[in-house]
Each structure stands twice: as structure tokens, then as C-alpha cells.
Motif scaffolding. Structure first.
Motif, PDB file in Angstrom:
ATOM      1  N   MET A  27       0.873  -1.175   0.000  1.00  0.00           N
ATOM      2  CA  MET A  27       0.000   0.000   0.000  1.00  0.00           C
ATOM      3  C   MET A  27       0.908   1.222   0.000  1.00  0.00           C
ATOM      4  SD  MET A  27      -2.885   1.635   0.102  1.00  0.00           S
ATOM      5  CE  MET A  27      -4.184   0.462   0.475  1.00  0.00           C
ATOM      6  N   LYS A  28       0.817   2.011  -1.048  1.00  0.00           N
ATOM      7  CA  LYS A  28       1.652   3.211  -1.184  1.00  0.00           C
ATOM      8  C   LYS A  28       1.239   4.229  -0.129  1.00  0.00           C
ATOM      9  CE  LYS A  28       4.343   5.682  -3.997  1.00  0.00           C
ATOM     10  NZ  LYS A  28       5.607   5.934  -4.027  1.00  0.00           N
ATOM     11  N   LYS A  29       2.197   4.670   0.675  1.00  0.00           N
ATOM     12  CA  LYS A  29       1.902   5.541   1.806  1.00  0.00           C
ATOM     13  C   LYS A  29       2.026   7.030   1.506  1.00  0.00           C
ATOM     14  CE  LYS A  29       3.986   4.242   5.579  1.00  0.00           C
ATOM     15  NZ  LYS A  29       4.989   3.683   6.508  1.00  0.00           N
ATOM     16  N   LYS A  30       2.784   7.378   0.464  1.00  0.00           N
ATOM     17  CA  LYS A  30       2.945   8.798   0.155  1.00  0.00           C
ATOM     18  C   LYS A  30       3.349   8.958  -1.308  1.00  0.00           C
ATOM     19  CE  LYS A  30       7.774   9.022   1.638  1.00  0.00           C
ATOM     20  NZ  LYS A  30       8.736   9.658   2.513  1.00  0.00           N
ATOM     21  N   GLU A  34      -0.395   7.316  -3.859  1.00  0.00           N
ATOM     22  CA  GLU A  34      -0.700   7.193  -2.430  1.00  0.00           C
ATOM     23  C   GLU A  34      -2.091   6.589  -2.215  1.00  0.00           C
ATOM     24  OE1 GLU A  34      -1.118  10.004   1.573  1.00  0.00           O
ATOM     25  OE2 GLU A  34      -0.322  10.856  -0.285  1.00  0.00           O
ATOM     26  N   GLY A  35      -2.163   5.634  -1.267  1.00  0.00           N
ATOM     27  CA  GLY A  35      -3.434   5.002  -0.936  1.00  0.00           C
ATOM     28  C   GLY A  35      -3.827   3.874  -1.870  1.00  0.00           C
ATOM     29  N   LYS A  36      -2.929   3.471  -2.753  1.00  0.00           N
ATOM     30  CA  LYS A  36      -3.204   2.405  -3.723  1.00  0.00           C
ATOM     31  C   LYS A  36      -2.238   1.245  -3.536  1.00  0.00           C
ATOM     32  CE  LYS A  36      -6.287   4.826  -6.005  1.00  0.00           C
ATOM     33  NZ  LYS A  36      -7.682   4.461  -6.062  1.00  0.00           N
ATOM     34  N   ARG A 112       3.494  -0.117   2.713  1.00  0.00           N
ATOM     35  CA  ARG A 112       3.054  -0.995   3.790  1.00  0.00           C
ATOM     36  C   ARG A 112       2.713  -2.344   3.159  1.00  0.00           C
ATOM     37  NH1 ARG A 112      -1.768   0.970   5.265  1.00  0.00           N
ATOM     38  NH2 ARG A 112      -2.890  -0.773   4.385  1.00  0.00           N
ATOM     39  N   LYS A 125      -8.694  -0.597  -5.547  1.00  0.00           N
ATOM     40  CA  LYS A 125      -7.694   0.112  -4.737  1.00  0.00           C
ATOM     41  C   LYS A 125      -6.289  -0.117  -5.287  1.00  0.00           C
ATOM     42  CE  LYS A 125     -10.171  -0.115  -0.368  1.00  0.00           C
ATOM     43  NZ  LYS A 125     -10.145  -0.634   1.003  1.00  0.00           N
TER      44      LYS A 125
END
Length: 152
Positions: A27-30, A34-36, A112, A125
């Protein structure tokens, strides 16, 4: 697609670890995406082979290395510059998969890691940049969840 050459081609990698019926995604954090969810990868640095770049990115993003990586293939994408002063680029993405890894999976500043059932991948997502097709996941599933026809 018209194939571009030289500095118009950006060489990238994307690596996936498969364990039984699960795939390790991040999960891409930044930043961009991001959020994908996505695989682990990025650009190949000067002097690196695509495999070396994939291993480096996987280590940076999830603290692991592939043990017996297999190159699934190369996917080409075309980035069309919208600004007349920008340069269009072709993205050449080397896709790697493995069923084994070394190291302890750990979250990084950027990603993550999360084990997800292959039959439950949240495509809504998933990062839409360069690995977002159910067809590719079907290929991964057939390669690793079904008994492979060749030794991996």
C-alpha cells in the motif's frame, strides 16, 4: 504503439511474491499512487540490470529479496506528455515473480506490505500506473496457484 528510443524510454521494474493463494502487495503511503496497492518496484538506476533494480526496490520497500526470481515478462506503456514542453516517454516495465524470499517483511516509509488472497485482490484500490489489469493477475494465478508446467 510507436516505440521510442534512448532517453525517451524509462526502464522500471515491478516485483511480486506469491505464497500459495496469496500475493504480497504494498500500500503506497505517500507520493504518486498514495493510498493504492501495487507490486514493489521502481526505476532501474544507471549501471543496474532490471533484476538488480527489482531486488534493490524490493529491499528498500519491504526489506526482502527474491530468492529465485523469474521474469514474467515486459510490459510497455506510453506516457503522453500533455505539456508541449514535456517529453513523451515509453515505460518499459520488467515484471518479476517469486515464491520465495529472504529477510523479514517490514513496512518502509514508502510502502506498507500486505498479504492478499489472489482471488480477492482489491482492483478498485490498485495503482493504475503500470500494473492494473486483472489479466496480469490471472497470469500470476495460473503460474503459481495452479501446478506449474515448468519448474520455477
Amino acid at each position: 504503439m510507436k516505440v521510442l528510443q534512448g532517453d525517451q524510454v524509462k526502464v522500471l521494474t515491478n516485483a511480486f511474491i506469491i505464497r500459495g493463494e496469496h500475493i504480497l502487495l504494498g500500500m503506497k503511503k505517500k507520493g504518486f499512487g498514495e493510498g493504492k496497492f501495487n507490486g514493489f518496484g521502481g526505476k532501474v538506476e544507471p549501471g543496474e540490470t532490471p533484476l538488480q533494480g527489482a531486488q534493490r526496490e524490493l529491499l528498500e520497500e519491504a526489506n526482502i529479496k527474491m530468492v529465485n526470481p523469474k521474469e514474467l515478462g515486459i510490459v510497455y506503456y506510453k506516457y503522453e506528455a500533455k505539456d508541449k514542453n514535456a517529453v513523451s516517454k515509453e515505460l518499459k516495465v520488467h515484471i518479476y515473480i517469486d515464491t520465495q524470499y529472504s529477510g523479514e517483511i517490514r513496512e518502509s516509509e514508502e510502502m506498507r506490505p500486505e498479504w492478499i488472497r489472489i482471488d480477492s485482490i482489491p482492483f478498485n484500490k490498485q495503482f493504475t500506473g503500470y500494473f492494473h489489469f486483472e489479466k496480469d493477475m490471472k497470469t500470476l494465478r495460473e503460474t503459481f496457484v495452479e501446478p506449474p508446467t515448468e519448474k520455477i
